[in-house]
Design a protein around this motif. Structure first.
Motif, PDB file in Angstrom:
ATOM      1  N   ASP A 160      57.186   8.093   4.807  1.00 55.64           N
ATOM      2  CA  ASP A 160      58.048   7.793   3.666  1.00 55.64           C
ATOM      3  C   ASP A 160      58.712   6.426   3.805  1.00 55.64           C
ATOM      4  OD1 ASP A 160      58.097  10.422   2.021  1.00 55.64           O
ATOM      5  OD2 ASP A 160      58.395  11.083   4.075  1.00 55.64           O
ATOM      6  N   LEU A 182      66.696  12.064   9.837  1.00 55.83           N
ATOM      7  CA  LEU A 182      66.307  11.969   8.432  1.00 55.83           C
ATOM      8  C   LEU A 182      65.258  13.029   8.090  1.00 55.83           C
ATOM      9  CD1 LEU A 182      66.468  10.350   5.749  1.00 55.83           C
ATOM     10  CD2 LEU A 182      64.551   8.990   6.612  1.00 55.83           C
ATOM     11  N   GLU A 183      64.288  13.217   8.969  1.00 57.84           N
ATOM     12  CA  GLU A 183      63.249  14.203   8.691  1.00 57.84           C
ATOM     13  C   GLU A 183      63.809  15.620   8.706  1.00 57.84           C
ATOM     14  OE1 GLU A 183      58.660  15.306   9.976  1.00 57.84           O
ATOM     15  OE2 GLU A 183      59.812  13.887  11.182  1.00 57.84           O
ATOM     16  N   GLU A 213      66.830  16.542   7.941  1.00 61.44           N
ATOM     17  CA  GLU A 213      67.737  16.781   6.820  1.00 61.44           C
ATOM     18  C   GLU A 213      67.066  16.679   5.456  1.00 61.44           C
ATOM     19  OE1 GLU A 213      71.046  14.163   7.223  1.00 61.44           O
ATOM     20  OE2 GLU A 213      71.725  15.024   9.122  1.00 61.44           O
ATOM     21  N   THR A 214      66.048  15.826   5.340  1.00 64.46           N
ATOM     22  CA  THR A 214      65.456  15.572   4.022  1.00 64.46           C
ATOM     23  C   THR A 214      63.948  15.788   3.971  1.00 64.46           C
ATOM     24  OG1 THR A 214      64.980  13.220   4.393  1.00 64.46           O
ATOM     25  CG2 THR A 214      67.217  13.799   3.696  1.00 64.46           C
ATOM     26  N   GLN A 234      61.869  13.608   4.996  1.00 64.39           N
ATOM     27  CA  GLN A 234      61.245  12.291   4.915  1.00 64.39           C
ATOM     28  C   GLN A 234      60.936  11.760   6.316  1.00 64.39           C
ATOM     29  OE1 GLN A 234      62.785   9.595   1.573  1.00 64.39           O
ATOM     30  NE2 GLN A 234      64.616  10.733   2.144  1.00 64.39           N
ATOM     31  N   ALA A 249      68.414   9.082   1.576  1.00 60.63           N
ATOM     32  CA  ALA A 249      68.181  10.339   0.863  1.00 60.63           C
ATOM     33  C   ALA A 249      67.902  10.103  -0.610  1.00 60.63           C
ATOM     34  CB  ALA A 249      69.387  11.262   1.035  1.00 60.63           C
TER      35      ALA A 249
END
Length: 320
Positions: free
Chosen positions: A58, A79-80, A82-83, A85, A317
């Protein structure tokens, strides 16, 4: 009585050919071993791209050393989680926009990115040292895996951006992988090792760092050429369907105030990004506490945690 004349000596072509063949075989074998042990064994943007070949990503992060603490602090993993991505930090120490373009071109061959997060630093636009010379730097060529696609990209940059032809030859022959280059001051930067430290502000350290980042002196250095390169890179990325977000990451007040020509650079950068519709998030003054840095200008673990929670996480995000 006639004297017998000897025929003129002939060159032993078969022996010369055999010697050259043996030399070439030994060189190729040594280069292959060096490629495995040096070019593909360590860490770096190009090595990470080879390892991730075929992946969908991403976010790719481009820029110089200010972006590297994102990797040290586990931002991609967070990041991965939580989202969902995926992120790859493809920054490199001392990497200006031309080197970022080099990495991006290779990334477009190896992986399928959706978004670019470019970490802007004014020093990277002020000198060939961080651009043409960085692409030709033997220390980086040494850890760039040998691939036909990379050779083609280097050849194109040599033709369009004035990269030294010697760099292309060096990379093609694996010379720097076989012959370690000499080190130069501050090239042994150990950000990952120092990441959990807190820095005590020092006017001398700040002055030395500014002098290193601006080797030609910022007052005489016009960033226009490298802003052109950045604008062209972003325009190409947008045409290929990638979104682009630009950030300036936090630095301590003392360091930011010592940067020469920073206000003018910020205005010039914003003027280039606005026609392309690329957002610019200036977070340079967002974290003033020097305890959030492990040296004069790089965030430590606590600093990265706060940066992500307060600023960067929401930006990522939201897709930039």
């Amino acid at each position: 009585m006639h004297s017998l004349s000897r025929p003129p000596p002939t060159l032993p072509w078969t022996r010369i050919a055999a010697f050259l063949g043996l030399f070439a075989a030994i060189y190729v074998a040594a280069a292959a071993i060096a490629e495995v042990r040096v070019g593909r064994a360590g860490q770096g943007a190009m090595q990470d791209l080879l390892a991730a070949k075929g992946s969908q990503v991403d976010w790719i992060v481009l820029g110089a050393s200010h972006a590297l603490p994102l990797a040290y602090g586990g931002v991609p993993e967070r990041l991965e989680a939580e989202t969902g991505q995926r992120m790859m930090v493809l920054a490199e120490v001392g990497a200006g926009p031309l080197y970022a373009d080099f990495v991006l071109r290779q990334a477009r061959v190896d992986i399928e990115p959706k978004h670019i997060l470019y970490v802007a630093d004014s020093f990277a636009f002020r000198s060939p040292r961080w651009n043409e010379e960085r692409i030709a730097d033997r220390k980086l060529l040494r850890k760039t895996p040998w691939r036909a696609s990379t050779l083609g990209i280097l050849a194109g940059l040599a033709g369009s951006e004035g990269i030294a032809p010697g760099a292309l030859l060096d990379y093609a022959l694996g010379f720097s992988k076989l012959n370690p280059p000499d080190r130069f001051p501050q090239d042994d930067w150990r950000g990952a090792e120092n990441f959990d430290r807190s820095f005590r502000p020092s006017r001398h350290a700040t002055g030395a760092r500014i002098g290193y980042l601006y080797p030609e002196g910022a007052a005489k250095a016009d960033p226009g050429r490298y802003l052109d390169a950045l604008e062209a890179m972003f325009a190409r990325a947008r045409a290929e369907g990638l979104s682009v977000t630009v950030v300036k990451l936090p630095v301590p007040d003392a360091f930011r105030e010592a940067l020469p020509g920073e206000t003018e650079f910020d205005a010039a950068l914003a003027a280039r990004l606005a026609p392309l519709g690329i957002p610019l998030h200036d977070l340079s003054a967002a974290l003033a506490d020097p305890r959030l840095y492990f040296d004069t200008d790089h965030l430590n673990r606590d600093g990265i945690d706060l940066l992500y929670e307060r600023h960067l996480g929401p930006i990522l995000a939201a897709g930039g």
